[in-house]
Design a protein around this motif. Structure first.
Motif, mmCIF file in Angstrom:
data_model
loop_
_atom_site.group_PDB
_atom_site.id
_atom_site.type_symbol
_atom_site.label_atom_id
_atom_site.label_comp_id
_atom_site.label_asym_id
_atom_site.label_seq_id
_atom_site.Cartn_x
_atom_site.Cartn_y
_atom_site.Cartn_z
ATOM 1 N N ILE A 461 34.227 14.494 -45.314
ATOM 2 C CA ILE A 461 33.269 13.422 -45.055
ATOM 3 C C ILE A 461 32.673 13.020 -46.403
ATOM 4 C CG2 ILE A 461 31.120 12.762 -43.927
ATOM 5 C CD1 ILE A 461 31.733 14.799 -41.756
ATOM 6 N N LYS A 462 32.760 11.771 -46.747
ATOM 7 C CA LYS A 462 32.318 11.301 -48.052
ATOM 8 C C LYS A 462 30.860 11.673 -48.294
ATOM 9 C CE LYS A 462 32.322 7.204 -51.012
ATOM 10 N NZ LYS A 462 32.632 5.748 -51.095
ATOM 11 N N GLY A 463 30.618 12.345 -49.430
ATOM 12 C CA GLY A 463 29.266 12.720 -49.809
ATOM 13 C C GLY A 463 28.776 14.008 -49.200
ATOM 14 N N ALA A 464 29.551 14.609 -48.294
ATOM 15 C CA ALA A 464 29.115 15.838 -47.624
ATOM 16 C C ALA A 464 29.530 17.059 -48.426
ATOM 17 C CB ALA A 464 29.703 15.906 -46.216
ATOM 18 N N GLY A 465 28.684 18.061 -48.436
ATOM 19 C CA GLY A 465 29.020 19.324 -49.065
ATOM 20 C C GLY A 465 29.856 20.186 -48.146
ATOM 21 N N GLY A 466 30.400 21.278 -48.693
ATOM 22 C CA GLY A 466 31.257 22.139 -47.891
ATOM 23 C C GLY A 466 30.550 22.736 -46.692
ATOM 24 N N SER A 467 29.285 23.129 -46.879
ATOM 25 C CA SER A 467 28.543 23.730 -45.781
ATOM 26 C C SER A 467 28.217 22.722 -44.683
ATOM 27 C CB SER A 467 27.253 24.365 -46.302
ATOM 28 O OG SER A 467 26.422 23.382 -46.915
ATOM 29 N N ASP A 468 28.264 21.426 -45.015
ATOM 30 C CA ASP A 468 27.993 20.390 -44.015
ATOM 31 C C ASP A 468 29.155 20.215 -43.041
ATOM 32 O OD1 ASP A 468 25.522 19.776 -45.226
ATOM 33 O OD2 ASP A 468 26.507 18.421 -46.643
ATOM 34 N N ILE A 469 30.335 20.606 -43.457
ATOM 35 C CA ILE A 469 31.523 20.370 -42.626
ATOM 36 C C ILE A 469 32.211 21.668 -42.197
ATOM 37 C CG2 ILE A 469 31.964 18.094 -43.622
ATOM 38 C CD1 ILE A 469 34.025 19.339 -45.464
ATOM 39 N N MET A 518 43.240 29.309 -45.343
ATOM 40 C CA MET A 518 43.000 28.202 -46.270
ATOM 41 C C MET A 518 43.074 28.694 -47.714
ATOM 42 S SD MET A 518 38.852 27.565 -46.133
ATOM 43 C CE MET A 518 38.861 27.126 -44.408
ATOM 44 N N PRO A 519 43.415 27.812 -48.652
ATOM 45 C CA PRO A 519 43.464 28.196 -50.070
ATOM 46 C C PRO A 519 42.088 28.658 -50.562
ATOM 47 C CG PRO A 519 44.594 26.109 -49.711
ATOM 48 C CD PRO A 519 43.872 26.421 -48.441
ATOM 49 N N GLU A 520 42.097 29.530 -51.560
ATOM 50 C CA GLU A 520 40.839 30.053 -52.106
ATOM 51 C C GLU A 520 39.941 28.921 -52.602
ATOM 52 O OE1 GLU A 520 39.099 32.606 -55.870
ATOM 53 O OE2 GLU A 520 41.253 32.656 -55.460
ATOM 54 N N GLN A 521 40.517 27.923 -53.267
ATOM 55 C CA GLN A 521 39.703 26.828 -53.805
ATOM 56 C C GLN A 521 38.975 26.084 -52.688
ATOM 57 O OE1 GLN A 521 42.828 24.654 -55.795
ATOM 58 N NE2 GLN A 521 43.191 23.279 -54.050
ATOM 59 N N THR A 522 39.636 25.948 -51.544
ATOM 60 C CA THR A 522 39.011 25.300 -50.392
ATOM 61 C C THR A 522 37.926 26.189 -49.809
ATOM 62 O OG1 THR A 522 41.057 24.119 -49.873
ATOM 63 C CG2 THR A 522 39.443 24.323 -48.104
ATOM 64 N N PHE A 525 34.717 25.959 -51.775
ATOM 65 C CA PHE A 525 33.979 24.727 -51.517
ATOM 66 C C PHE A 525 33.312 24.768 -50.142
ATOM 67 C CE2 PHE A 525 33.847 20.456 -49.625
ATOM 68 C CZ PHE A 525 32.977 19.837 -50.524
ATOM 69 N N ARG A 526 34.058 25.216 -49.151
ATOM 70 C CA ARG A 526 33.554 25.157 -47.776
ATOM 71 C C ARG A 526 32.600 26.304 -47.444
ATOM 72 N NH1 ARG A 526 35.827 22.070 -43.724
ATOM 73 N NH2 ARG A 526 37.525 20.645 -44.293
ATOM 74 N N GLY A 581 47.914 22.993 -50.413
ATOM 75 C CA GLY A 581 48.622 21.791 -49.999
ATOM 76 C C GLY A 581 48.327 20.591 -50.870
ATOM 77 N N SER A 582 47.173 20.596 -51.542
ATOM 78 C CA SER A 582 46.800 19.501 -52.437
ATOM 79 C C SER A 582 45.641 19.970 -53.305
ATOM 80 C CB SER A 582 46.406 18.254 -51.642
ATOM 81 O OG SER A 582 45.145 18.435 -51.027
ATOM 82 N N ASP A 583 45.190 19.098 -54.196
ATOM 83 C CA ASP A 583 44.037 19.407 -55.041
ATOM 84 C C ASP A 583 42.725 19.089 -54.344
ATOM 85 O OD1 ASP A 583 45.706 20.229 -57.098
ATOM 86 O OD2 ASP A 583 45.845 18.215 -57.967
ATOM 87 N N ASN A 584 42.775 18.491 -53.188
ATOM 88 C CA ASN A 584 41.566 18.143 -52.439
ATOM 89 C C ASN A 584 40.885 19.428 -51.964
ATOM 90 O OD1 ASN A 584 39.651 17.321 -50.550
ATOM 91 N ND2 ASN A 584 40.929 15.650 -49.780
ATOM 92 N N LEU A 585 39.654 19.645 -52.375
ATOM 93 C CA LEU A 585 38.959 20.895 -52.070
ATOM 94 C C LEU A 585 38.595 21.041 -50.597
ATOM 95 C CD1 LEU A 585 36.603 21.279 -55.173
ATOM 96 C CD2 LEU A 585 38.851 22.293 -54.772
ATOM 97 N N THR A 586 38.676 19.979 -49.829
ATOM 98 C CA THR A 586 38.394 20.098 -48.395
ATOM 99 C C THR A 586 39.657 20.426 -47.588
ATOM 100 O OG1 THR A 586 38.771 17.752 -47.903
ATOM 101 C CG2 THR A 586 36.555 18.387 -48.614
ATOM 102 N N ASN A 587 40.827 20.321 -48.219
ATOM 103 C CA ASN A 587 42.098 20.455 -47.508
ATOM 104 C C ASN A 587 42.406 21.920 -47.203
ATOM 105 O OD1 ASN A 587 44.654 20.228 -46.446
ATOM 106 N ND2 ASN A 587 45.552 19.208 -48.228
ATOM 107 N N ILE A 588 42.467 22.260 -45.927
ATOM 108 C CA ILE A 588 42.700 23.645 -45.508
ATOM 109 C C ILE A 588 44.181 24.004 -45.476
ATOM 110 C CG2 ILE A 588 40.608 23.621 -44.103
ATOM 111 C CD1 ILE A 588 42.437 23.386 -41.614
ATOM 112 N N HIS A 589 45.070 23.057 -45.747
ATOM 113 C CA HIS A 589 46.503 23.261 -45.541
ATOM 114 C C HIS A 589 47.199 23.836 -46.771
ATOM 115 C CE1 HIS A 589 45.182 20.206 -42.623
ATOM 116 N NE2 HIS A 589 45.955 20.898 -41.816
ATOM 117 N N VAL A 590 48.389 24.361 -46.526
ATOM 118 C CA VAL A 590 49.197 24.950 -47.594
ATOM 119 C C VAL A 590 50.480 24.153 -47.747
ATOM 120 C CG1 VAL A 590 48.227 27.255 -47.223
ATOM 121 C CG2 VAL A 590 50.295 26.560 -45.969
ATOM 122 N N ASN A 591 51.212 24.407 -48.844
ATOM 123 C CA ASN A 591 52.459 23.676 -49.074
ATOM 124 C C ASN A 591 53.631 24.359 -48.385
ATOM 125 O OD1 ASN A 591 53.257 25.837 -50.733
ATOM 126 N ND2 ASN A 591 52.425 24.865 -52.573
#
Length: 609
Positions: A461-469, A518-522, A525-526, A581-591
């Motif tokens: 969600i645009k502008g939302a932090g990890g804890s918000d979602i 989910m990836p560690e980077q995600t 963030f979350r 799965g991507s560089d997007n820090l909200t993305n829970i998916h893997v490649n």
């Protein structure tokens, strides 16, 4: 001289030769001309005999407004609009309105059953008997409030008339759904007596029933669709052959329903009875016992129903629908079959992007396909499967790209029909003619579902932090019994889905590849660095695994494929960022590389059997 007769210019369906003998029983032309249609947002309430359950299920599977007003606790199913169970006679329905109004009460307040008590007026609704007769009374009070709300909220009532024969309590005259001793209680000929309702009695009961509902609604009118169950009697207590009793019962009910609808503008009769018992079908709509109605026959009935009452298809007012869907759950009772959280819409974008530029013929002619059904995790997994699937045997069915819902339709289509939304033209609809192998990917087990067990997890969600979602998880140093118990409760619906697949489908082998972490980077963030660095996720994963092992034995022919977590995850328990799965820090998916072991193992299991 040319003879003139009144039948000369009648339409073809008015003649037996064309309307029946030469007709297609699955597509009976002009079988019904409804008085009015149903709006997609009309609140529909269903009640009646066993066959009425099919109507509610079908409408709900198409996301129509068929709410469930009652509790889910200790209840076998949500097949009606409230937990009244099968209401076989109109007298039962009339009694219900009188009970809501405080005008009557059954003298049999509870029946003794094995290991507890049941409600005599709905003895088959509970999963397990209730501990005491007093508890039955409290449950009934809550149930009556739910039924009252159903009657006051409805726009359309679909009432399927089932039987004329019944048993009643002599002390108070209450009519029961089943004879004492069948589902609880003990039969005593001094306490209970047999009754077989006549046309005048049923007609009067139906008039009073509709009047009572209208009074409950403060004079507001409603629409009534009457049907007659095509299911024959199981047994008769009359001193005559079962064929005679079945014919009498159905003839009387059909006459009542037809006459009532003809004389009342708010009522309509839909001919489900005639469609199923059409001689042109040559009893093919019934199972081998010549009593149970086949699932494809139900589909035939409901296709006619939808054509009649939704002539323009299901087109909703988008503004009003959105407004309803934003209501809190307590007020928004639009019903749906329970589905695992990972089947929900929050990861639809992952599927759209992952499958957008790929063409799928989906296993050719559908005879020997391997069905791969999954949530958004199917995207990466399918890319790895493609590297092994040289012959194009796999047919991919990403949940969120489907126009139908095979899970909700499992009682009808047996998980064999997959229809894609029109915008996904790169997918070809398919029907599995010879069910062999079914592969589930994700679908509510492990991975992100550990986190979803604690609350809703949202997409970016645009502008939302990890804890918000993302829901927060407790930071625990060790597995606790309470944590395991909680995960048992959350896993159970997913494994019940697996049990349904084993029981209701013909797939010879079922494989279930669980969701990835989910990836560690995600995760950072979350969930935050404190949770990740503290290793608390490992505690939750151990508890979840323990709960899974406690339940997995309930499935027989399903083979679970768990990922080699020591190789794919780091010390935090989350997936190594190399597999993100991507560089997007909200993305829970893997490649796709993450799935190399799982897909290799899948291929080995398929070859081994």
């Amino acid at each position: 001289m040319t003879l003139i007769n009144p039948y000369k210019d009648l339409k073809q369906e008015r003649f037996w030769r064309y309307g029946v003998a030469l007709s297609d029983p699955r597509n009976v032309a002009n079988i019904h001309a409804p008085k009015w249609g149903i709006a997609p947002d009309d609140t529909v309430v269903t009640m009646g005999s066993c066959f009425a359950q099919h109507i509610a299920t079908w409408l709900r599977e198409r996301d129509l407004n068929v709410p469930f007003f009652d509790t889910d606790d200790n209840i076998k199913s949500r097949n009606f609009s409230a937990n009244y169970g099968n209401i076989y006679t109109v007298r039962q329905a009339l009694q219900l309105t009188a009970e809501i109004a405080g005008l009557r009460r059954c003298s049999d307040t509870a029946w003794q059953a094995q290991d507890g008590f049941v409600d005599p007026l709905r003895p088959n609704v509970f999963v397990a008997p209730v501990a005491s007769g007093d508890a039955i009374g409290e449950l009934r009070k809550a149930h009556l409030k739910a039924v009252e709300k159903a009657f006051t909220d409805l726009d359309i009532l679909v009432f399927t008339l089932g039987l004329t024969e019944a048993w009643q309590v002599n002390a108070c005259g209450t009519v029961l759904p089943v004879a004492p001793g069948v589902a609880g209680g003990d039969f005593d000929p001094l306490k209970y007596s047999f009754v077989n309702f006549t046309y005048p009695e049923i007609r009067a009961d139906l008039e009073q029933f509709c009047t009572a509902i209208r009074e409950m609604r403060g004079g507001r009118d409603f629409k009534l669709i009457l049907t007659v169950s095509p299911v024959p009697l199981t047994a008769t207590y009359e001193e005559r052959h079962i064929l005679q009793s079945t014919t009498y019962s159905k003839a009387v009910l059909r006459a009542v329903a037809g006459d009532f609808a003809s004389e009342n503008g708010f009522a309509d009769y839909f001919p489900s009875f005639e469609i199923i018992n059409n001689p042109a079908a040559r009893s093919s709509f019934f199972e081998d016992n010549l009593r149970s109605v086949k699932s494809d026959a139900v589909e035939t009935v409901m296709t006619h129903f939808m054509t009649c009452y939704f002539p323009d298809g299901i087109v909703r007012n988008q503004d009003s629908t959105a407004a309803k869907e934003e209501l809190p759950l307590a007020n928004n009772k639009r019903a749906s079959t329970t589905v695992p959280k990972s089947m929900d819409a929050d990861c639809e974008e992952e599927m759209l992007e992952g499958f957008a530029n790929r063409q799928y013929e989906n296993g050719g002619d559908g005879k020997d396909v391997i069905v791969a059904f999954g949530d958004s995790h199917l995207t990466g997994c399918s890319q790895m499967i493609d590297q092994y699937d040289r012959q194009g045997k796999f047919a991919f069915a990403p949940i969120r790209l489907l126009a139908n819902n095979p899970h909700r339709e499992i009682n009808i289509h047996r998980f064999r029909t997959f229809v894609f939304r029109k915008e996904h033209f790169n997918f070809k609809d398919f029907f599995v003619q010879n069910p062999q192998d079914l592969v589930l990917v994700g679908v509510g087990l492990f991975g992100d579902n550990i986190i979803r067990a604690h609350g809703e997890m949202k997409p970016e969600i645009k502008g939302a932090g990890g804890s918000d979602i993302t829901p927060s998880l407790p930071c625990l140093d060790a597995v606790t019994p309470e944590l395991v118990k909680m995960y048992v409760q959350k896993i159970t619906p997913n494994l019940v889905f697996g049990m349904q697949l084993e029981k209701l489908t013909a797939y010879k082998r079922i494989f279930w590849i669980v969701s990835p972490d989910m990836p560690e980077q995600t995760a950072r963030f979350r969930l935050g660095d404190h949770f990740v660095d503290g290793g608390y996720y490992n505690v939750h994963k151990r508890a979840y695994t323990e709960a899974f092992k406690m339940l997995a034995h309930n499935l027989g022919r399903t083979k679970f494929i768990l990922h080699p977590w020591p190789d794919l995850c780091n010390e935090t328990g989350f997936t190594k960022n190399d597999f993100a799965g991507s560089d997007n820090l909200t993305n829970i998916h893997v490649n796709k590389d993450y799935y190399e072991y799982a897909v290799t193992r899948l291929m080995e299991l398929m070859k081994a059997d």
